[in-house]
Design an enzyme around this catalytic site. Structure first.
Site, PDB file in Angstrom:
ATOM      1  N   GLU A 176       0.847  -1.201   0.000  1.00 24.00           N
ATOM      2  CA  GLU A 176       0.000   0.000   0.000  1.00 24.00           C
ATOM      3  C   GLU A 176       0.882   1.250   0.000  1.00 24.00           C
ATOM      4  O   GLU A 176       0.639   2.201  -0.749  1.00 24.00           O
ATOM      5  CB  GLU A 176      -0.919  -0.037   1.221  1.00 24.00           C
ATOM      6  CG  GLU A 176      -2.102   0.886   1.140  1.00 24.00           C
ATOM      7  CD  GLU A 176      -2.995   0.757   2.373  1.00 24.00           C
ATOM      8  OE1 GLU A 176      -2.728  -0.091   3.245  1.00 24.00           O
ATOM      9  OE2 GLU A 176      -3.972   1.530   2.465  1.00 24.00           O
ATOM     10  N   ALA A 218      -8.391   3.122   8.540  1.00 24.35           N
ATOM     11  CA  ALA A 218      -7.866   2.141   9.493  1.00 24.35           C
ATOM     12  C   ALA A 218      -6.340   2.088   9.556  1.00 24.35           C
ATOM     13  O   ALA A 218      -5.791   1.592  10.529  1.00 24.35           O
ATOM     14  CB  ALA A 218      -8.418   0.758   9.170  1.00 24.35           C
ATOM     15  N   SER A 219      -5.636   2.547   8.513  1.00 21.53           N
ATOM     16  CA  SER A 219      -4.170   2.557   8.598  1.00 21.53           C
ATOM     17  C   SER A 219      -3.613   3.806   7.936  1.00 21.53           C
ATOM     18  O   SER A 219      -4.315   4.518   7.204  1.00 21.53           O
ATOM     19  CB  SER A 219      -3.577   1.300   7.942  1.00 21.53           C
ATOM     20  OG  SER A 219      -3.646   1.389   6.543  1.00 21.53           O
ATOM     21  N   THR A 220      -2.341   4.062   8.245  1.00 18.84           N
ATOM     22  CA  THR A 220      -1.666   5.205   7.621  1.00 18.84           C
ATOM     23  C   THR A 220      -0.288   4.749   7.169  1.00 18.84           C
ATOM     24  O   THR A 220       0.335   3.905   7.814  1.00 18.84           O
ATOM     25  CB  THR A 220      -1.607   6.410   8.590  1.00 18.84           C
ATOM     26  OG1 THR A 220      -1.165   7.565   7.858  1.00 18.84           O
ATOM     27  CG2 THR A 220      -0.675   6.197   9.778  1.00 18.84           C
ATOM     28  N   GLN A 221       0.176   5.293   6.037  1.00 15.95           N
ATOM     29  CA  GLN A 221       1.462   4.878   5.469  1.00 15.95           C
ATOM     30  C   GLN A 221       2.395   6.075   5.298  1.00 15.95           C
ATOM     31  O   GLN A 221       1.942   7.178   4.975  1.00 15.95           O
ATOM     32  CB  GLN A 221       1.282   4.241   4.079  1.00 15.95           C
ATOM     33  CG  GLN A 221       0.671   2.864   4.071  1.00 15.95           C
ATOM     34  CD  GLN A 221      -0.806   2.862   4.414  1.00 15.95           C
ATOM     35  OE1 GLN A 221      -1.233   2.258   5.397  1.00 15.95           O
ATOM     36  NE2 GLN A 221      -1.598   3.570   3.648  1.00 15.95           N
TER      37      GLN A 221
HETATM   38  N1  LIG Z   1     -14.323  14.641   4.719  1.00 16.21           N
HETATM   39  C1  LIG Z   1     -14.249  13.587   3.964  1.00 16.21           C
HETATM   40  N2  LIG Z   1     -13.851  12.442   4.503  1.00 16.21           N
HETATM   41  C2  LIG Z   1     -13.784  11.369   3.710  1.00 16.21           C
HETATM   42  C3  LIG Z   1     -14.114  11.419   2.340  1.00 16.21           C
HETATM   43  N3  LIG Z   1     -13.941  10.191   1.820  1.00 16.21           N
HETATM   44  C4  LIG Z   1     -13.544   9.412   2.838  1.00 16.21           C
HETATM   45  N4  LIG Z   1     -13.451  10.121   3.977  1.00 16.21           N
HETATM   46  C5  LIG Z   1     -13.050   9.671   5.310  1.00 16.21           C
HETATM   47  O1  LIG Z   1     -11.629   9.789   5.374  1.00 16.21           O
HETATM   48  C6  LIG Z   1     -11.057   8.641   5.990  1.00 16.21           C
HETATM   49  C7  LIG Z   1     -10.122   7.981   5.047  1.00 16.21           C
HETATM   50  O2  LIG Z   1     -10.818   7.631   3.892  1.00 16.21           O
HETATM   51  P1  LIG Z   1     -10.127   6.711   2.824  1.00 16.21           P
HETATM   52  O3  LIG Z   1      -8.835   7.284   2.454  1.00 16.21           O
HETATM   53  O4  LIG Z   1     -11.127   6.429   1.763  1.00 16.21           O
HETATM   54  O5  LIG Z   1      -9.873   5.415   3.750  1.00 16.21           O
HETATM   55  P2  LIG Z   1     -10.048   3.902   3.383  1.00 16.21           P
HETATM   56  O6  LIG Z   1      -9.341   3.653   2.113  1.00 16.21           O
HETATM   57  O7  LIG Z   1     -11.470   3.535   3.431  1.00 16.21           O
HETATM   58  O8  LIG Z   1      -9.294   3.208   4.621  1.00 16.21           O
HETATM   59  P3  LIG Z   1      -7.954   2.335   4.652  1.00 16.21           P
HETATM   60  O9  LIG Z   1      -8.366   0.931   4.352  1.00 16.21           O
HETATM   61  O10 LIG Z   1      -7.422   2.501   6.030  1.00 16.21           O
HETATM   62  O11 LIG Z   1      -7.040   2.905   3.628  1.00 16.21           O
HETATM   63  C8  LIG Z   1     -12.238   7.792   6.443  1.00 16.21           C
HETATM   64  O12 LIG Z   1     -12.514   8.156   7.774  1.00 16.21           O
HETATM   65  C9  LIG Z   1     -13.378   8.228   5.555  1.00 16.21           C
HETATM   66  O13 LIG Z   1     -14.620   8.095   6.209  1.00 16.21           O
HETATM   67  C10 LIG Z   1     -14.505  12.659   1.801  1.00 16.21           C
HETATM   68  O14 LIG Z   1     -14.802  12.794   0.616  1.00 16.21           O
HETATM   69  N5  LIG Z   1     -14.567  13.706   2.662  1.00 16.21           N
HETATM   70 CA   LIG Z   2      -7.085   3.778   1.602  1.00 15.90          CA
END
Ligand SMILES: Nc1nc2c(ncn2[C@@H]2O[C@H](COP(=O)(O)OP(=O)(O)OP(=O)(O)O)[C@@H](O)[C@H]2O)c(=O)[nH]1
Ligand SMILES: [Ca+2]
Length: 513
Positions: A176, A218-221
């Site tokens: 990732e 859930a994770s950060t890279q």
């Molecule tokens: N404000 C805002 N938050 C968002 C949006 N899309 C997703 N998020 C939130 O931002 C965070 C990260 O979103 P993503 O990068 O899509 O995370 P993910 O891919 O589902 O999670 P991982 O499996 O950990 O990578 C989550 O808490 C989402 O609920 C958006 O368009 N606006």
């Molecule tokens: Ca992601």
């Protein structure tokens, strides 16, 4: 005696002039033909477009991306671009652990959208990949058979789509991080540089690639090229050879440190000290209230270590809107107490010295963009960023809700927590300081493509990034045509000059004594 001489030379002069005129005419024709051939012969081929689909099955939701690129240029850098993104309705696939058979069908609407974007003649040859990230890593830890069932449900759906199914799997945190780094550097054009850029880089010793910071649910890279990477921690070390250049890359993925799981961790810690079901929380706005169900709370691998028997089933959170208290609260998530390496980020994880610029995307961007803190080209100073977040957290919930009534309450209520978490992760976790803070650039898209791991994943699996620089023409089409025109103009000028010298028109002869 003189007269015949004079009449004798006149026809001789005019035949030379004739020859020169014909020669001039022919060379002009040749030059025109040369230009015409150069322009038409080197015209780029008519476009033959290829497509690829990647589904990013994240912890919070799934996104489907459609990419396209010209077939004959697939090994060039920067030619693949995103043409469609479709947000799948409902939760991420890990959210279907209690109804695993519904995980696959949840993707159907976005697959339909992909069918409409990609010409039907190309459906069969279009590869489709699904990569699941931290949500599924956590589900696998918690309930492996449920995770397997979710994956087979999505596999069944993807196999029944008309595309070329290439796999559905949980990718590792290392992958990732690595593919996110590849994506942004590919899109920024950092892998293959034109002659001038190459020269400029070597003269100024500019940082050649950009680091990648990805904040999920859930994770950060964190991923970046590090000169000082030793074999201290081999699991954080990657080697790439891309377009003829070697890269030594550091990467680490922190499971449970995406922003949703970080909040869960924080609440689990807070629960250790409460003696009743009311929890005052400085990371939410004053006037904000939220109820949390405790029954499943400690089943999550991110909170299970803090499991505690509580005399209540529901926790009532009441916002306080206090930046300082929130910051101190969040800071506790980063354990700096022990480091078995020369330097660490937190929790005893190796981190070499930070180096170069960083592109920060996903929730890093969503949150900072909402707070108007993504200002480019010159990023804001750290104290300005801190004071903006402090002021935002202090605003009462009713006022915030009225001002931003168009934003989903789930997102809006958490911008204060998320802003403070981002600051704490970067400052306390990775130890960015006032001095190097401005190396972090918050970005959502690069040109038309989203920053994220999916593009790098597809480029790698379709072998679109060659290890060696592909042999290509030394000049671009434009430069080639330009050079041809310039040479032709020089040729015409030389011929004209030669003609003028031989012909010696009267105006020139006058000047010659
Ligand atoms: N404000 C805002 N938050 C968002 C949006 N899309 C997703 N998020 C939130 O931002 C965070 C990260 O979103 P993503 O990068 O899509 O995370 P993910 O891919 O589902 O999670 P991982 O499996 O950990 O990578 C989550 O808490 C989402 O609920 C958006 O368009 N606006
Ligand atoms: Ca992601």
């Amino acid at each position: 005696m003189d007269e015949p001489k004079v009449t004798g030379t006149k026809p001789k002069m005019s035949s030379t002039r004739m020859i020169l005129l014909i020669l001039g005419f022919l060379s002009t024709l040749a030059v025109i033909a040369l230009i015409a051939v150069a322009v038409t012969q080197n015209q780029p081929f008519p476009k033959n477009i290829k497509y690829g689909i990647v589904l990013d099955a994240g912890s919070s939701h799934t996104n489907l991306y459609v990419y396209e690129w010209p077939a004959e240029k697939e090994n060039d850098t920067g030619v693949v671009k995103q043409v469609e993104v479709c947000k799948v309705e409902g939760p991420g696939i890990s959210g279907y652990s209690h109804a695993t058979e519904k995980a696959g069908p949840s993707l159907e609407q976005c697959l339909q959208q992909a069918k409409e974007v990609i010409p039907s003649a190309q459906h069969k040859e279009t590869p489709v990949y699904l990569g699941a990230t931290a949500g599924m890593r956590l589900l696998r830890l918690q309930n492996e058979s449920a995770a397997d069932k979710v994956l087979s449900s999505v596999e069944n759906t993807l196999r029944s789509a008309p595309f070329n199914f290439q796999g559905a799997r949980i990718i590792t945190g290392q992958e990732e991080g690595a593919y996110g780094w590849i994506t942004i550097n590919y899109l920024l054009g950092n892998f293959k540089q034109s002659g001038w850029k190459k020269l400029l880089h070597s003269l100024k010793s500019l940082s050649e690639t950009s680091g990648a910071l990805d904040l999920g649910g859930a994770s950060t890279q964190i991923t970046f090229v590090s000169k000082e990477l030793t074999s201290e921690s081999p699991e954080n070390q990657l080697y790439f050879r891309l377009y003829g250049k070697d890269y030594q890359v550091y990467t680490h993925s922190f499971l449970c440190y995406g922003k949703d799981q970080a909040l869960q961790q924080k609440l689990a810690r807070d629960l250790q000290t409460v003696d009743n079901s009311l929890l005052p929380d400085p990371c939410f706005h004053k006037g904000y209230e939220r109820t949390i169900n405790i029954s499943d709370f400690f089943k999550n691998p991110c909170t299970s270590e803090k499991k505690k028997q509580l005399p209540f089933n529901q926790l009532y959170i009441k916002g306080e809107g206090d930046y300082q208290k929130c910051r101190e609260n969040i800071q506790n998530l980063f354990d700096k107490s022990n480091c078995p390496y020369s330097s660490c980020s937190f929790n005893g994880i190796y981190l070499p010295p930070l180096q170069g610029d960083f592109g920060a995307f996903s929730a890093f961007y969503f949150v900072m963009n909402f707070l108007n803190l993504t200002s480019e080209p010159k990023p804001l100073a750290l104290n300005k960023v801190t004071s903006t977040i402090e002021t935002f957290c202090a605003r009462p919930w009713q006022e915030v809700k009225t001002a931003y009534h168009h934003i989903k309450e789930k997102y809006l209520s958490e911008y204060c927590f998320s802003g403070v978490y981002i600051l704490s992760l970067l400052e306390n976790g990775y130890e960015f300081t006032e001095n190097n803070w401005q190396m972090v650039h918050f970005l959502g898209k690069i040109d038309s493509s989203d920053a994220g791991w999916t593009l790098g994943y597809m480029l790698n699996l379709t072998n679109m990034i060659p290890a060696e620089e592909p042999a290509g023409p030394p000049l671009s089409h434009g430069s080639y045509v330009g050079l041809m025109v310039l040479c032709s103009l020089v040729l015409v000028s030389v011929l004209l000059f030669a003609w003028l010298l031989l012909h010696k028109p009267k105006c020139l002869q006058k000047g010659i004594v």
